[in-house]
Design a protein around this motif. Sequence first.
Motif, short mmCIF file in Angstrom:
data_model
loop_
_atom_site.label_atom_id
_atom_site.label_comp_id
_atom_site.label_asym_id
_atom_site.label_seq_id
_atom_site.Cartn_x
_atom_site.Cartn_y
_atom_site.Cartn_z
N GLU A 26 0.83 -1.20 0.00
CA GLU A 26 0.00 0.00 0.00
C GLU A 26 0.87 1.26 0.00
OE1 GLU A 26 -2.14 -2.91 2.90
OE2 GLU A 26 -0.11 -2.30 2.40
N CYS A 36 -2.59 0.14 -3.92
CA CYS A 36 -2.10 -1.16 -3.45
C CYS A 36 -1.54 -1.89 -4.67
CB CYS A 36 -3.22 -1.95 -2.81
SG CYS A 36 -2.77 -3.64 -2.33
N MET A 38 -10.97 -8.34 -3.81
CA MET A 38 -10.07 -7.59 -2.96
C MET A 38 -10.88 -6.77 -1.96
SD MET A 38 -6.95 -8.27 -4.00
CE MET A 38 -6.01 -6.98 -3.16
N TRP A 51 -10.56 -3.52 1.05
CA TRP A 51 -9.86 -2.52 1.85
C TRP A 51 -10.43 -2.64 3.27
CZ3 TRP A 51 -5.63 0.21 0.76
CH2 TRP A 51 -5.30 0.44 -0.58
N ILE A 101 -13.73 2.16 -4.82
CA ILE A 101 -12.71 1.14 -4.99
C ILE A 101 -12.62 0.77 -6.47
CG2 ILE A 101 -14.34 -0.74 -4.49
CD1 ILE A 101 -12.00 -2.23 -3.16
N THR A 116 -9.70 -0.99 -9.75
CA THR A 116 -8.43 -1.62 -10.11
C THR A 116 -7.96 -1.07 -11.45
OG1 THR A 116 -9.53 -3.48 -11.23
CG2 THR A 116 -8.97 -3.78 -8.90
N LEU A 172 -4.62 -1.91 -7.08
CA LEU A 172 -5.92 -1.63 -6.47
C LEU A 172 -5.89 -0.21 -5.92
CD1 LEU A 172 -8.67 -2.82 -5.23
CD2 LEU A 172 -7.29 -3.24 -3.17
N TYR A 225 -4.86 1.89 6.77
CA TYR A 225 -5.66 1.25 5.72
C TYR A 225 -4.85 0.10 5.12
CZ TYR A 225 -9.20 4.86 5.90
OH TYR A 225 -10.22 5.69 6.31
N CYS A 243 -4.89 -3.20 2.25
CA CYS A 243 -5.53 -3.95 1.18
C CYS A 243 -5.36 -5.43 1.50
CB CYS A 243 -4.95 -3.61 -0.19
SG CYS A 243 -3.19 -3.90 -0.41
#
Length: 126
Positions: free
Chosen positions: A6, A22, A34, A36, A70, A72, A79, A94, A96
Motif C-alpha cells: 500500500e 495497493c 479484494m 480494503w 474502490i 483496479t 488496487l 488502511y 488492502c
Amino acid sequence: EVQLVESGGTLVQPGGSLTLSCKVSGFIVSNSWMWWVRQAPGKGLEWVATIQSAPAGTDYADSVKGRFHISTDRPKNTLFLQMRSLNVEDTAVYYCVRPFFRTPPPLNVTRNLGTWGQGTQVTVSS
C-alpha cells in the motif's frame, strides 16, 4: 509469491480527498476479489470496501458509502481506494487484503482471512 504494497497515506484536512494505492504481485488484481480494511487507533479491524470479479461488482461499508470508491487498474496491476469528504473518523491504518475465499467479509474481519499488505496511515486532522 503474493505481495501487496500500500501507499498514498498521509495527513489530510477534514473535507479533503486522498487516493490510496495497493500494488500487487503474484496474481492479477482485476481477476480477484479484494478488500480494503482499516484500523482506527485503539479500535478493531473495520471492513471498508470490496471489489469482486466474476461477477464484477463493488460494495461499501455504510460509513464510507458515497464518499469512497474502490477500483483496479489492470495494466498497473494495482488496487485503488479513492476517498473524498474525509473526516476525523476516517483516521486509520488502511490495508488492502486479498481474501482466501471469494466471499464478502464477515462482520468481524480477522487477519487470518487473507493476505494483507503492510498498511498505510491516513490521518485526517486540521
